[in-house]
Scaffold this active site. Sequence first.
Site, short mmCIF file in Angstrom:
data_model
loop_
_atom_site.label_atom_id
_atom_site.label_comp_id
_atom_site.label_asym_id
_atom_site.label_seq_id
_atom_site.Cartn_x
_atom_site.Cartn_y
_atom_site.Cartn_z
N ASP A 254 0.88 -1.04 0.00
CA ASP A 254 -0.11 0.00 -0.11
C ASP A 254 0.87 1.35 -0.03
O ASP A 254 0.44 2.40 0.89
CB ASP A 254 -0.90 0.04 1.09
CG ASP A 254 -2.16 0.60 1.05
OD1 ASP A 254 -2.41 1.30 0.01
OD2 ASP A 254 -2.84 0.99 2.02
N ARG A 258 0.07 9.11 1.00
CA ARG A 258 -0.78 9.05 2.06
C ARG A 258 -0.53 7.97 3.24
O ARG A 258 -0.81 8.32 4.31
CB ARG A 258 -2.31 9.00 1.78
CG ARG A 258 -2.56 7.54 1.26
CD ARG A 258 -3.99 7.18 0.90
NE ARG A 258 -4.00 5.66 0.80
CZ ARG A 258 -3.71 5.31 -0.44
NH1 ARG A 258 -3.45 5.99 -1.56
NH2 ARG A 258 -4.03 3.85 -0.61
N ASN A 259 0.20 7.18 2.89
CA ASN A 259 0.75 6.27 3.81
C ASN A 259 2.34 6.32 4.16
O ASN A 259 2.89 5.43 4.78
CB ASN A 259 0.57 4.81 3.37
CG ASN A 259 -0.73 4.26 3.19
OD1 ASN A 259 -1.59 4.96 4.10
ND2 ASN A 259 -1.02 3.66 2.30
N ASP A 271 2.01 2.76 8.06
CA ASP A 271 0.75 2.17 7.56
C ASP A 271 0.87 0.84 7.07
O ASP A 271 0.83 0.42 5.79
CB ASP A 271 -0.24 2.95 6.53
CG ASP A 271 -0.83 4.06 7.39
OD1 ASP A 271 -1.92 3.67 7.97
OD2 ASP A 271 -0.22 5.21 7.52
#
Length: 428
Positions: A254, A258-259, A271
């Site tokens: 992932d 954003r992570n 994350d």
Amino acid sequence: MSSGSSLQRGPIEKESYYHGFLPREDVKTVLKSNGEFLIRISEPRKGEPRSFILSVMHNIPPSVDEEAWVKHFVIKFQDNKFYIEKNAFPTIQEMVDYHLRTKDSVRDDVCLLKSLPRQTWELDHENIEIVRKLGEGAFGEVMMGKLKFRKGGKTVNVAIKQAKLSNLTKDQIKEFMGEARVMRQFNHPHVVRFYGVAATTEPLYMVMELASNGALDSYLKKNPDLSLDKKNEMILQAAWGLEYLHGKPVIHRDIAARNCLYGDNRVKISDFGLTRHGVSYQADPNKKAPIRWLATEVIRQRVFSLKTDVWAYAVMSWEIYNNGVEPYPGMMVAEVAQRVISGYRMDLPVDLHPEIKNLIGKCWAENEHERPSMADVASELQRITLIQRPDFASLEAQMKKELMMMNNSHKSHNRKSKPSKARMPKGM
């Protein structure tokens, strides 16, 4: 949990061998020698009260089946007394002390020889102070707080993921503890630092370093005037972090702006909810996936590998150069999947160094075998940007040492007399 057993919960929490909501998957990784034991709380089952569980390492005679190495006994409660099979006691502590002192087996020939104290990563709720809410996470609220170390009294600012078990399914609890299990093996300046889990009572806390600038995508949006050199440094730092993870090896699954977090002028990969050990992973095709960051083979077959992380890294590099804008702007998800499979790739900034442009182009190559490894990406970026590679080995060693020094675990509870030789387990 029955009302009677909950009366004992206060005192039992204070015992070094009490590990709270530690799941079975973690128990088998921490119990190392025959006769070593801990007390925990059972995993939630719908309609059933929680019970205390005694988990004991008992690999006698030695078995190749690791699943059989640890025995789990439900501690029953009746007539205001705790028991497993033979003798009943007013408290769990008295039951443990009796078996340590007398050498009497718990059942068949399973004996208690040595308690396992809580590990350095098993934190105490009383040492964690919640300050304010930062946002919402997959399992509940994410808070800013302070962690006081057991040794030396040092306090650090931290981010805390909270999980209230009443709001979570059994699978979600496993996922929460699984993420913590993955994170505790990491020590790297470009991977978010994991301090531990507080699991002796609810809510569960996952405690990590607090990055001063928060999520990378938000930071990029708030700072659109960052220089190209700064962005080159960012993609190199992300490459160092991902190179480290792939060296384990684990697949992040992932990777996206954003992570990642940004703090102290460092990109930090974060994350790890979808992270898997190994070099390939077949995902459930029915589960949702972040299409905009997926390689073609993942869109088609949901097959993840180290090289699908490399693709996602290329997409994240595009995000960094475009100030955190969502990839494939103006396109719906279905259109993204169709266009990417047909060979479409997003344009990179015209003023980007041609060798970096070429490198990112290789990272999202259709054929995974044509994509470079993250070690190769990092090496190339170091050469192009002339940014020197830090001595990560010594930095990692220093981080590990700090955690061990600051967060010493509790002392173990041993039986003083010499253990008798264990015999073949019967009926287990």
